[in-house]
Scaffold this active site. Structure first.
Site, PDB file in Angstrom:
ATOM      1  N   GLU A  32     111.180  65.227  15.733  1.00 49.96           N
ATOM      2  CA  GLU A  32     110.235  64.155  15.419  1.00 49.96           C
ATOM      3  C   GLU A  32     109.984  63.998  13.918  1.00 49.96           C
ATOM      4  O   GLU A  32     108.859  64.141  13.454  1.00 49.96           O
ATOM      5  CB  GLU A  32     108.904  64.424  16.141  1.00 49.96           C
ATOM      6  CG  GLU A  32     109.081  64.472  17.651  1.00 49.96           C
ATOM      7  CD  GLU A  32     107.797  64.808  18.405  1.00 49.96           C
ATOM      8  OE1 GLU A  32     107.598  64.240  19.484  1.00 49.96           O
ATOM      9  OE2 GLU A  32     107.004  65.648  17.934  1.00 49.96           O
TER      10      GLU A  32
ATOM     11  N   HIS B 177     106.752  67.348  10.831  1.00 51.58           N
ATOM     12  CA  HIS B 177     105.671  68.267  11.256  1.00 51.58           C
ATOM     13  C   HIS B 177     105.357  69.265  10.149  1.00 51.58           C
ATOM     14  O   HIS B 177     105.179  70.450  10.406  1.00 51.58           O
ATOM     15  CB  HIS B 177     106.076  69.006  12.534  1.00 51.58           C
ATOM     16  CG  HIS B 177     106.058  68.127  13.755  1.00 51.58           C
ATOM     17  ND1 HIS B 177     104.887  67.693  14.327  1.00 51.58           N
ATOM     18  CD2 HIS B 177     107.061  67.589  14.495  1.00 51.58           C
ATOM     19  CE1 HIS B 177     105.171  66.936  15.396  1.00 51.58           C
ATOM     20  NE2 HIS B 177     106.479  66.849  15.517  1.00 51.58           N
TER      21      HIS B 177
ATOM     22  N   ASP C 296     102.874  73.464  11.465  1.00 48.89           N
ATOM     23  CA  ASP C 296     102.938  72.070  11.891  1.00 48.89           C
ATOM     24  C   ASP C 296     102.022  71.274  10.983  1.00 48.89           C
ATOM     25  O   ASP C 296     101.449  71.831  10.039  1.00 48.89           O
ATOM     26  CB  ASP C 296     102.532  71.950  13.380  1.00 48.89           C
ATOM     27  CG  ASP C 296     103.287  70.817  14.069  1.00 48.89           C
ATOM     28  OD1 ASP C 296     103.130  69.658  13.641  1.00 48.89           O
ATOM     29  OD2 ASP C 296     104.039  71.091  15.027  1.00 48.89           O
TER      30      ASP C 296
HETATM   31  C1  ACM Z   1     108.625  68.865  20.656  1.00 48.70           C
HETATM   32  O1  ACM Z   1     108.021  68.849  21.719  1.00 48.70           O
HETATM   33  N1  ACM Z   1     108.293  68.055  19.668  1.00 48.70           N
HETATM   34  C2  ACM Z   1     109.738  69.773  20.449  1.00 48.70           C
END
Ligand code: ACM
Ligand code: ZN
Length: 489
Positions: free
Chosen positions: A301, A237, A176
Protein backbone atom coordinates in the site's frame (compact mmCIF):
# COMPACT_ATOMS: atom_id res chain seq x y z
CA UNK A 1 -5.33 -32.28 21.40
CA UNK A 2 -4.67 -29.37 19.05
CA UNK A 3 -3.11 -29.44 16.57
CA UNK A 4 -4.01 -33.10 16.21
CA UNK A 5 -0.96 -35.36 15.91
CA UNK A 6 -0.21 -37.21 12.71
CA UNK A 7 -0.27 -40.64 14.39
CA UNK A 8 -1.60 -41.50 17.82
CA UNK A 9 -2.48 -44.72 19.63
CA UNK A 10 -3.95 -44.55 23.11
CA UNK A 11 -3.85 -47.56 25.46
CA UNK A 12 -5.83 -48.67 28.49
CA UNK A 13 -2.93 -48.61 30.92
CA UNK A 14 -1.79 -45.45 32.59
CA UNK A 15 1.17 -43.59 33.97
CA UNK A 16 0.91 -42.17 37.49
CA UNK A 17 1.85 -38.47 37.37
CA UNK A 18 2.92 -36.67 40.52
CA UNK A 19 4.96 -33.65 41.42
CA UNK A 20 7.86 -36.04 41.86
CA UNK A 21 8.34 -37.22 38.31
CA UNK A 22 12.06 -37.38 37.62
CA UNK A 23 13.52 -35.90 34.47
CA UNK A 24 16.44 -37.49 32.71
CA UNK A 25 18.03 -35.60 29.88
CA UNK A 26 20.80 -37.02 27.75
CA UNK A 27 24.03 -35.12 27.50
CA UNK A 28 23.46 -34.09 23.88
CA UNK A 29 20.77 -31.62 24.94
CA UNK A 30 21.91 -28.07 24.24
CA UNK A 31 22.13 -25.64 27.14
CA UNK A 32 18.79 -24.18 27.93
CA UNK A 33 16.71 -26.81 26.18
CA UNK A 34 16.69 -29.28 29.06
CA UNK A 35 16.01 -26.46 31.52
CA UNK A 36 13.16 -25.21 29.36
CA UNK A 37 11.50 -28.61 29.07
CA UNK A 38 11.85 -29.45 32.73
CA UNK A 39 10.67 -25.97 33.66
CA UNK A 40 7.53 -26.30 31.55
CA UNK A 41 6.58 -29.77 32.83
CA UNK A 42 7.77 -29.47 36.39
CA UNK A 43 5.95 -26.17 36.90
CA UNK A 44 2.88 -27.71 35.45
CA UNK A 45 2.91 -30.76 37.70
CA UNK A 46 3.96 -28.69 40.68
CA UNK A 47 0.90 -26.50 40.21
CA UNK A 48 -1.42 -29.46 39.72
CA UNK A 49 -0.28 -31.52 42.71
CA UNK A 50 0.66 -31.26 46.32
CA UNK A 51 4.26 -32.07 46.91
CA UNK A 52 4.71 -35.54 48.37
CA UNK A 53 7.56 -37.74 49.42
CA UNK A 54 7.54 -40.97 47.45
CA UNK A 55 9.38 -44.14 48.18
CA UNK A 56 11.85 -45.17 45.50
CA UNK A 57 9.59 -47.91 44.16
CA UNK A 58 7.07 -45.39 43.03
CA UNK A 59 9.37 -43.03 41.18
CA UNK A 60 8.47 -42.47 37.55
CA UNK A 61 10.60 -40.75 34.94
CA UNK A 62 10.46 -38.62 31.85
CA UNK A 63 13.40 -39.40 29.57
CA UNK A 64 14.33 -36.64 27.14
CA UNK A 65 16.39 -37.77 24.22
CA UNK A 66 17.90 -35.75 21.37
CA UNK A 67 19.42 -38.19 18.91
CA UNK A 68 19.14 -39.47 15.34
CA UNK A 69 16.10 -41.71 14.85
CA UNK A 70 16.39 -45.28 13.64
CA UNK A 71 14.52 -44.34 10.49
CA UNK A 72 14.29 -41.36 8.18
CA UNK A 73 11.85 -38.88 9.64
CA UNK A 74 10.36 -35.54 8.53
CA UNK A 75 11.80 -32.22 9.75
CA UNK A 76 10.99 -31.53 13.42
CA UNK A 77 9.51 -34.98 13.95
CA UNK A 78 9.06 -36.19 17.52
CA UNK A 79 8.14 -39.41 19.24
CA UNK A 80 6.23 -39.36 22.51
CA UNK A 81 5.69 -42.62 24.38
CA UNK A 82 3.87 -42.83 27.63
CA UNK A 83 4.45 -46.24 29.23
CA UNK A 84 3.32 -47.22 32.73
CA UNK A 85 6.68 -46.36 34.32
CA UNK A 86 8.38 -44.09 31.87
CA UNK A 87 7.63 -41.29 29.48
CA UNK A 88 9.98 -40.99 26.53
CA UNK A 89 10.30 -37.86 24.43
CA UNK A 90 12.64 -38.28 21.49
CA UNK A 91 13.53 -36.09 18.52
CA UNK A 92 16.37 -35.24 16.19
CA UNK A 93 15.93 -31.50 16.58
CA UNK A 94 15.39 -29.22 19.57
CA UNK A 95 12.13 -28.10 17.96
CA UNK A 96 10.93 -31.69 17.97
CA UNK A 97 11.46 -31.90 21.73
CA UNK A 98 9.84 -28.52 22.29
CA UNK A 99 6.76 -29.74 20.44
CA UNK A 100 6.75 -33.03 22.35
CA UNK A 101 6.71 -31.02 25.58
CA UNK A 102 3.62 -29.13 24.51
CA UNK A 103 1.91 -32.33 23.44
CA UNK A 104 2.62 -33.92 26.79
CA UNK A 105 1.13 -30.93 28.57
CA UNK A 106 -1.99 -31.13 26.46
CA UNK A 107 -2.27 -34.88 26.95
CA UNK A 108 -2.16 -34.37 30.68
CA UNK A 109 -4.93 -31.83 30.40
CA UNK A 110 -7.01 -34.06 28.14
CA UNK A 111 -6.84 -37.26 30.12
CA UNK A 112 -5.65 -36.53 33.63
CA UNK A 113 -7.22 -33.42 34.90
CA UNK A 114 -10.39 -35.18 35.96
CA UNK A 115 -8.41 -38.12 37.28
CA UNK A 116 -6.59 -36.34 40.08
CA UNK A 117 -6.84 -38.34 43.30
CA UNK A 118 -8.72 -37.09 46.33
CA UNK A 119 -5.53 -35.97 48.07
CA UNK A 120 -4.33 -33.96 45.06
CA UNK A 121 -1.11 -35.94 44.97
CA UNK A 122 -1.25 -37.64 41.61
CA UNK A 123 -3.29 -38.54 38.56
CA UNK A 124 -3.56 -41.22 35.94
CA UNK A 125 -2.33 -40.30 32.51
CA UNK A 126 -3.29 -42.64 29.69
CA UNK A 127 -0.46 -44.51 28.01
CA UNK A 128 0.04 -43.68 24.37
CA UNK A 129 2.39 -43.48 21.43
CA UNK A 130 2.48 -40.40 19.27
CA UNK A 131 4.53 -39.79 16.17
CA UNK A 132 4.09 -36.28 14.94
CA UNK A 133 5.58 -33.61 12.68
CA UNK A 134 4.48 -30.38 11.03
CA UNK A 135 2.96 -30.34 7.58
CA UNK A 136 4.34 -26.86 6.84
CA UNK A 137 7.48 -25.12 8.04
CA UNK A 138 5.76 -21.70 8.34
CA UNK A 139 3.07 -21.47 11.00
CA UNK A 140 2.94 -17.85 11.94
CA UNK A 141 1.19 -15.14 13.85
CA UNK A 142 1.62 -11.43 13.26
CA UNK A 143 1.06 -8.50 15.55
CA UNK A 144 0.84 -4.84 14.60
CA UNK A 145 2.30 -2.88 17.52
CA UNK A 146 2.22 0.45 15.69
CA UNK A 147 -1.48 1.29 15.60
CA UNK A 148 -1.63 0.25 19.22
CA UNK A 149 1.36 -0.50 21.36
CA UNK A 150 1.63 -3.80 23.22
CA UNK A 151 4.39 -3.99 25.80
CA UNK A 152 7.02 -6.70 25.86
CA UNK A 153 5.28 -8.56 28.67
CA UNK A 154 2.20 -8.97 26.53
CA UNK A 155 4.40 -10.13 23.66
CA UNK A 156 5.60 -12.98 25.87
CA UNK A 157 1.99 -14.05 26.56
CA UNK A 158 1.39 -13.94 22.83
CA UNK A 159 4.42 -16.20 22.35
CA UNK A 160 3.06 -18.56 25.03
CA UNK A 161 -0.15 -19.08 23.05
CA UNK A 162 1.85 -19.65 19.91
CA UNK A 163 4.16 -22.16 21.58
CA UNK A 164 1.27 -24.09 23.09
CA UNK A 165 -0.12 -24.61 19.59
CA UNK A 166 3.22 -25.28 17.91
CA UNK A 167 3.25 -22.06 15.91
CA UNK A 168 6.78 -21.06 15.05
CA UNK A 169 7.00 -17.65 13.36
CA UNK A 170 6.22 -14.42 15.15
CA UNK A 171 5.90 -11.56 12.69
CA UNK A 172 6.39 -8.32 14.58
CA UNK A 173 5.06 -5.31 12.65
CA UNK A 174 7.23 -2.67 14.28
CA UNK A 175 6.67 0.43 12.22
CA UNK A 176 3.78 2.11 10.47
CA UNK A 177 2.33 5.57 9.89
CA UNK A 178 1.04 5.69 13.48
CA UNK A 179 4.20 4.77 15.34
CA UNK A 180 7.77 3.52 15.28
CA UNK A 181 8.48 0.98 18.05
CA UNK A 182 12.18 0.15 18.29
CA UNK A 183 14.87 1.96 20.24
CA UNK A 184 17.39 2.95 17.57
CA UNK A 185 20.97 3.76 18.53
CA UNK A 186 21.75 4.80 14.97
CA UNK A 187 18.71 7.04 14.41
CA UNK A 188 17.42 7.98 17.88
CA UNK A 189 14.81 10.43 16.61
CA UNK A 190 12.90 7.37 15.44
CA UNK A 191 11.98 6.42 18.99
CA UNK A 192 12.19 9.92 20.44
CA UNK A 193 9.77 11.38 17.88
CA UNK A 194 8.37 8.57 15.76
CA UNK A 195 7.22 6.45 18.69
CA UNK A 196 4.72 9.08 19.82
CA UNK A 197 1.60 10.64 18.39
CA UNK A 198 -0.82 13.30 19.46
CA UNK A 199 -4.30 11.82 19.55
CA UNK A 200 -7.27 13.80 18.34
CA UNK A 201 -8.23 14.59 21.93
CA UNK A 202 -4.79 16.12 22.45
CA UNK A 203 -3.37 13.26 24.55
CA UNK A 204 0.00 11.70 23.81
CA UNK A 205 0.04 8.02 22.83
CA UNK A 206 2.92 5.72 22.06
CA UNK A 207 5.84 3.70 23.28
CA UNK A 208 8.72 1.64 22.02
CA UNK A 209 10.77 -1.38 23.01
CA UNK A 210 14.24 -0.81 24.34
CA UNK A 211 16.89 -2.98 22.73
CA UNK A 212 17.16 -4.89 26.01
CA UNK A 213 13.45 -5.64 26.00
CA UNK A 214 13.72 -6.84 22.44
CA UNK A 215 16.51 -9.19 23.45
CA UNK A 216 14.34 -10.55 26.27
CA UNK A 217 11.59 -11.27 23.77
CA UNK A 218 14.01 -12.87 21.31
CA UNK A 219 15.40 -15.11 24.01
CA UNK A 220 11.94 -16.08 25.22
CA UNK A 221 10.88 -16.90 21.66
CA UNK A 222 14.02 -18.90 20.87
CA UNK A 223 13.48 -21.12 23.90
CA UNK A 224 10.05 -21.96 22.51
CA UNK A 225 11.27 -22.71 19.03
CA UNK A 226 9.79 -19.49 17.65
CA UNK A 227 11.60 -17.32 15.13
CA UNK A 228 10.93 -13.60 15.32
CA UNK A 229 10.52 -11.73 12.04
CA UNK A 230 10.91 -7.96 12.43
CA UNK A 231 9.01 -5.88 9.90
CA UNK A 232 9.96 -2.33 9.06
CA UNK A 233 7.34 -1.31 6.53
CA UNK A 234 8.75 0.79 3.66
CA UNK A 235 8.40 2.79 1.42
CA UNK A 236 4.74 3.35 2.39
CA UNK A 237 3.25 3.14 5.89
CA UNK A 238 6.30 5.13 6.94
CA UNK A 239 4.96 8.42 8.20
CA UNK A 240 6.33 7.84 11.71
CA UNK A 241 9.79 7.63 10.12
CA UNK A 242 9.08 10.84 8.20
CA UNK A 243 7.96 12.58 11.39
CA UNK A 244 11.44 11.85 12.76
CA UNK A 245 13.41 12.49 9.56
CA UNK A 246 11.30 14.58 7.13
CA UNK A 247 14.19 14.95 4.68
CA UNK A 248 13.59 11.33 3.60
CA UNK A 249 10.38 12.36 1.79
CA UNK A 250 10.12 13.51 -1.80
CA UNK A 251 8.77 16.85 -0.56
CA UNK A 252 9.85 17.46 3.03
CA UNK A 253 7.52 19.28 5.41
CA UNK A 254 6.57 19.01 9.08
CA UNK A 255 5.18 15.49 9.19
CA UNK A 256 3.42 14.19 12.25
CA UNK A 257 3.06 10.61 13.34
CA UNK A 258 -0.46 9.89 12.09
CA UNK A 259 -3.40 9.80 14.47
CA UNK A 260 -5.96 8.50 12.00
CA UNK A 261 -6.13 5.14 10.22
CA UNK A 262 -5.82 4.63 6.49
CA UNK A 263 -3.18 4.88 3.81
CA UNK A 264 -0.92 7.93 3.74
CA UNK A 265 0.31 9.40 0.46
CA UNK A 266 3.47 10.52 2.21
CA UNK A 267 6.01 7.79 1.58
CA UNK A 268 9.80 7.57 1.54
CA UNK A 269 11.54 9.00 -1.52
CA UNK A 270 13.22 6.27 -3.56
CA UNK A 271 15.09 8.81 -5.68
CA UNK A 272 17.35 10.45 -3.12
CA UNK A 273 20.64 8.70 -2.45
CA UNK A 274 20.43 9.93 1.14
CA UNK A 275 17.20 7.98 1.67
CA UNK A 276 18.78 4.83 0.30
CA UNK A 277 21.80 5.12 2.55
CA UNK A 278 19.52 5.85 5.54
CA UNK A 279 17.54 2.69 4.80
CA UNK A 280 20.67 0.60 4.40
CA UNK A 281 21.98 1.80 7.76
CA UNK A 282 18.62 1.31 9.41
CA UNK A 283 18.23 -2.24 8.11
CA UNK A 284 21.79 -3.00 9.19
CA UNK A 285 20.87 -2.01 12.74
CA UNK A 286 17.68 -4.10 12.56
CA UNK A 287 19.60 -7.06 11.13
CA UNK A 288 22.07 -6.90 14.01
CA UNK A 289 19.41 -6.52 16.67
CA UNK A 290 17.37 -9.44 15.32
CA UNK A 291 19.80 -12.28 14.71
CA UNK A 292 17.22 -14.52 12.97
CA UNK A 293 17.21 -15.40 9.31
CA UNK A 294 14.43 -13.07 8.13
CA UNK A 295 13.81 -9.37 7.75
CA UNK A 296 10.46 -8.11 6.44
CA UNK A 297 10.52 -4.82 4.59
CA UNK A 298 6.80 -4.38 4.01
CA UNK A 299 6.16 -2.96 0.56
CA UNK A 300 2.37 -2.84 0.83
CA UNK A 301 0.00 0.00 0.00
CA UNK A 302 2.47 2.65 -1.16
CA UNK A 303 0.67 5.32 -3.25
CA UNK A 304 3.00 6.68 -5.90
CA UNK A 305 1.59 10.21 -6.39
CA UNK A 306 4.63 11.94 -4.92
CA UNK A 307 7.06 9.71 -6.81
CA UNK A 308 5.36 10.77 -10.06
CA UNK A 309 6.00 14.42 -9.25
CA UNK A 310 9.42 14.06 -7.61
CA UNK A 311 12.49 15.04 -9.68
CA UNK A 312 14.72 12.65 -7.69
CA UNK A 313 12.42 9.70 -8.25
CA UNK A 314 12.00 10.54 -11.92
CA UNK A 315 15.75 10.82 -12.35
CA UNK A 316 16.21 7.37 -10.81
CA UNK A 317 13.55 5.93 -13.12
CA UNK A 318 15.29 7.41 -16.15
CA UNK A 319 18.75 6.36 -15.02
CA UNK A 320 17.77 2.71 -14.56
CA UNK A 321 15.37 2.67 -17.51
CA UNK A 322 12.49 1.64 -15.33
CA UNK A 323 9.05 1.54 -16.92
CA UNK A 324 7.17 3.32 -14.13
CA UNK A 325 6.89 3.99 -10.40
CA UNK A 326 6.00 0.37 -9.63
CA UNK A 327 9.32 -0.65 -11.11
CA UNK A 328 10.99 2.02 -9.01
CA UNK A 329 9.58 0.24 -5.96
CA UNK A 330 10.92 -3.01 -7.44
CA UNK A 331 14.32 -1.35 -7.77
CA UNK A 332 14.15 -0.19 -4.14
CA UNK A 333 13.22 -3.66 -2.89
CA UNK A 334 16.01 -5.21 -4.95
CA UNK A 335 18.56 -2.70 -3.67
CA UNK A 336 17.65 -3.28 -0.03
CA UNK A 337 17.29 -7.03 -0.53
CA UNK A 338 20.81 -7.15 -1.94
CA UNK A 339 22.06 -5.19 1.04
CA UNK A 340 20.30 -7.52 3.48
CA UNK A 341 21.45 -10.63 1.63
CA UNK A 342 24.96 -9.32 2.15
CA UNK A 343 24.16 -9.49 5.86
CA UNK A 344 22.97 -13.12 5.45
CA UNK A 345 19.30 -12.28 5.68
CA UNK A 346 16.34 -13.56 3.72
CA UNK A 347 14.02 -10.73 2.77
CA UNK A 348 10.24 -10.93 3.05
CA UNK A 349 7.66 -8.56 1.58
CA UNK A 350 3.90 -8.24 1.16
CA UNK A 351 2.64 -9.41 -2.23
CA UNK A 352 2.82 -5.89 -3.73
CA UNK A 353 6.57 -6.47 -4.11
CA UNK A 354 5.67 -8.70 -7.06
CA UNK A 355 4.27 -5.68 -8.91
CA UNK A 356 7.73 -4.23 -9.38
CA UNK A 357 9.65 -7.09 -11.01
CA UNK A 358 11.71 -8.73 -8.29
CA UNK A 359 13.97 -11.74 -8.48
CA UNK A 360 13.09 -15.08 -6.92
CA UNK A 361 14.94 -14.60 -3.64
CA UNK A 362 12.48 -12.74 -1.39
CA UNK A 363 9.67 -14.59 0.34
CA UNK A 364 6.27 -13.22 -0.61
CA UNK A 365 3.34 -12.89 1.80
CA UNK A 366 0.14 -13.37 -0.17
CA UNK A 367 -2.50 -11.27 1.57
CA UNK A 368 -4.71 -9.51 -0.97
CA UNK A 369 -8.17 -11.00 -1.33
CA UNK A 370 -8.02 -14.75 -1.01
CA UNK A 371 -4.28 -14.71 -1.76
CA UNK A 372 -4.55 -17.24 -4.57
CA UNK A 373 -3.54 -14.90 -7.40
CA UNK A 374 -0.57 -13.60 -5.43
CA UNK A 375 0.48 -17.13 -4.51
CA UNK A 376 0.33 -18.09 -8.18
CA UNK A 377 2.38 -15.06 -9.22
CA UNK A 378 4.98 -15.73 -6.55
CA UNK A 379 5.15 -19.38 -7.55
CA UNK A 380 5.53 -18.59 -11.25
CA UNK A 381 8.31 -16.14 -10.45
CA UNK A 382 10.06 -18.83 -8.40
CA UNK A 383 9.56 -17.14 -5.02
CA UNK A 384 8.72 -19.00 -1.85
CA UNK A 385 5.46 -17.74 -0.34
CA UNK A 386 3.46 -17.66 2.84
CA UNK A 387 -0.29 -17.17 2.75
CA UNK A 388 -2.29 -14.85 4.99
CA UNK A 389 -5.42 -14.21 2.94
CA UNK A 390 -7.23 -11.07 3.93
CA UNK A 391 -10.61 -12.79 3.88
CA UNK A 392 -9.62 -15.75 6.08
CA UNK A 393 -6.59 -15.02 8.19
CA UNK A 394 -6.97 -11.41 9.26
CA UNK A 395 -7.78 -11.88 12.91
CA UNK A 396 -8.69 -8.22 13.32
CA UNK A 397 -11.93 -9.13 11.53
CA UNK A 398 -14.91 -9.94 13.71
CA UNK A 399 -15.55 -13.55 14.63
CA UNK A 400 -19.31 -13.36 14.39
CA UNK A 401 -22.14 -11.01 13.53
CA UNK A 402 -23.21 -10.64 17.17
CA UNK A 403 -23.61 -7.06 18.22
CA UNK A 404 -20.65 -5.54 20.07
CA UNK A 405 -18.09 -8.26 19.36
CA UNK A 406 -14.62 -6.78 18.90
CA UNK A 407 -13.03 -6.42 15.51
CA UNK A 408 -13.68 -4.55 12.29
CA UNK A 409 -14.05 -4.90 8.52
CA UNK A 410 -15.60 -8.28 7.71
CA UNK A 411 -16.44 -11.48 9.54
CA UNK A 412 -14.16 -14.49 9.71
CA UNK A 413 -15.56 -17.31 11.79
CA UNK A 414 -13.49 -20.03 13.41
CA UNK A 415 -15.15 -22.33 10.93
CA UNK A 416 -13.85 -20.23 8.01
CA UNK A 417 -10.30 -20.45 9.30
CA UNK A 418 -10.61 -24.17 9.84
CA UNK A 419 -12.09 -24.60 6.38
CA UNK A 420 -9.20 -22.91 4.57
CA UNK A 421 -8.47 -25.10 1.57
CA UNK A 422 -4.71 -25.24 1.16
CA UNK A 423 -4.86 -27.20 -2.06
CA UNK A 424 -5.82 -23.94 -3.82
CA UNK A 425 -2.41 -22.50 -2.98
CA UNK A 426 -0.30 -25.39 -4.18
CA UNK A 427 1.00 -25.52 -7.70
CA UNK A 428 3.67 -27.52 -9.52
CA UNK A 429 6.54 -26.63 -7.24
CA UNK A 430 5.05 -27.61 -3.90
CA UNK A 431 8.11 -26.70 -1.87
CA UNK A 432 7.65 -23.01 -2.67
CA UNK A 433 4.54 -23.00 -0.48
CA UNK A 434 5.94 -22.52 3.02
CA UNK A 435 2.71 -22.33 4.98
CA UNK A 436 0.66 -19.54 6.45
CA UNK A 437 0.05 -17.08 9.20
CA UNK A 438 -2.69 -14.98 10.72
CA UNK A 439 -2.33 -11.22 10.96
CA UNK A 440 -3.58 -9.03 13.77
CA UNK A 441 -3.77 -5.40 12.67
CA UNK A 442 -4.60 -3.27 15.62
CA UNK A 443 -6.44 -0.14 14.51
CA UNK A 444 -9.46 -1.46 16.39
CA UNK A 445 -7.56 -3.45 18.99
CA UNK A 446 -6.87 -0.95 21.76
CA UNK A 447 -5.75 -3.30 24.52
CA UNK A 448 -4.49 -6.73 25.54
CA UNK A 449 -7.92 -8.14 26.35
CA UNK A 450 -9.27 -7.33 22.89
CA UNK A 451 -6.18 -8.81 21.26
CA UNK A 452 -6.68 -12.02 23.22
CA UNK A 453 -10.37 -12.14 22.33
CA UNK A 454 -9.64 -11.81 18.64
CA UNK A 455 -6.70 -14.16 18.40
CA UNK A 456 -7.46 -16.86 20.84
CA UNK A 457 -10.12 -19.16 19.43
CA UNK A 458 -9.14 -18.78 15.81
CA UNK A 459 -5.56 -19.60 16.67
CA UNK A 460 -6.53 -23.22 17.33
CA UNK A 461 -7.92 -23.48 13.83
CA UNK A 462 -4.86 -21.82 12.31
CA UNK A 463 -2.54 -24.19 14.15
CA UNK A 464 -4.42 -27.28 13.13
CA UNK A 465 -4.61 -26.23 9.47
CA UNK A 466 -0.89 -25.61 9.11
CA UNK A 467 0.51 -28.20 11.49
CA UNK A 468 -1.84 -31.13 10.92
CA UNK A 469 -3.27 -30.28 7.50
CA UNK A 470 -6.03 -32.78 8.34
CA UNK A 471 -7.06 -34.84 5.33
CA UNK A 472 -10.70 -35.04 6.48
CA UNK A 473 -11.65 -32.00 8.42
CA UNK A 474 -14.43 -32.56 10.92
CA UNK A 475 -15.28 -29.16 12.29
CA UNK A 476 -17.57 -30.40 15.07
CA UNK A 477 -14.90 -32.69 16.46
CA UNK A 478 -12.29 -29.99 16.14
CA UNK A 479 -14.52 -27.58 17.97
CA UNK A 480 -15.05 -30.01 20.83
CA UNK A 481 -11.30 -30.57 21.14
CA UNK A 482 -10.64 -26.86 21.18
CA UNK A 483 -13.36 -26.32 23.77
CA UNK A 484 -11.68 -28.83 26.07
CA UNK A 485 -8.43 -26.93 25.78
CA UNK A 486 -9.87 -23.47 26.09
CA UNK A 487 -8.91 -23.10 29.74
CA UNK A 488 -5.53 -24.64 29.19
CA UNK A 489 -4.02 -22.16 26.76
C1 ACM B 1 -1.65 -5.33 4.59
O1 ACM B 1 -2.66 -5.79 5.10
N1 ACM B 1 -1.57 -4.05 4.26
C2 ACM B 1 -0.50 -6.18 4.33
ZN1 ZN C 1 11.13 11.10 -4.54
Amino acid sequence: MIPSPKKMRVFKKSFWVTSKVLFQGDSALPTGLYEYIVGELDDFYAKAFKYIELDDDNVTTVAICLAPMHKKVPQDYYLLKVDPHEILMAAETPNGLIHATQTLKQHFWDTSFNQIDEYDTGADMRCLVIEDWPSYPWRGLHLDVSRHFFDYKFIRRYLDWMAALKLNKFHWHLSDDQGWRVESKRFPRLHEIGAWRKEQDGSRYGGFYTQRQIKLVLDYAAKRGIEVIPEIDIPGHAQAILAAYPELACFPKDFETLNVWGISEDILCAGKDSTISFLKDLFTEIAELFPGQYVHLGGDEAPKEHWKACPHCQKRIAKHQLANEEELQGWLVKTLAKHLQGLDKTVIGWDEILDGKIDSKPIVMAWRGDGIDAARLAHDNGNRYVICPNNKLYFDWKQSDFKDVPGAHGITRIRDVYGLDLSKYKFEHKKLFLGGQANLWTEYVPDNATAKDLVHDRLYALAEVFWSDPPDKDYEKFWRRSFELARFI
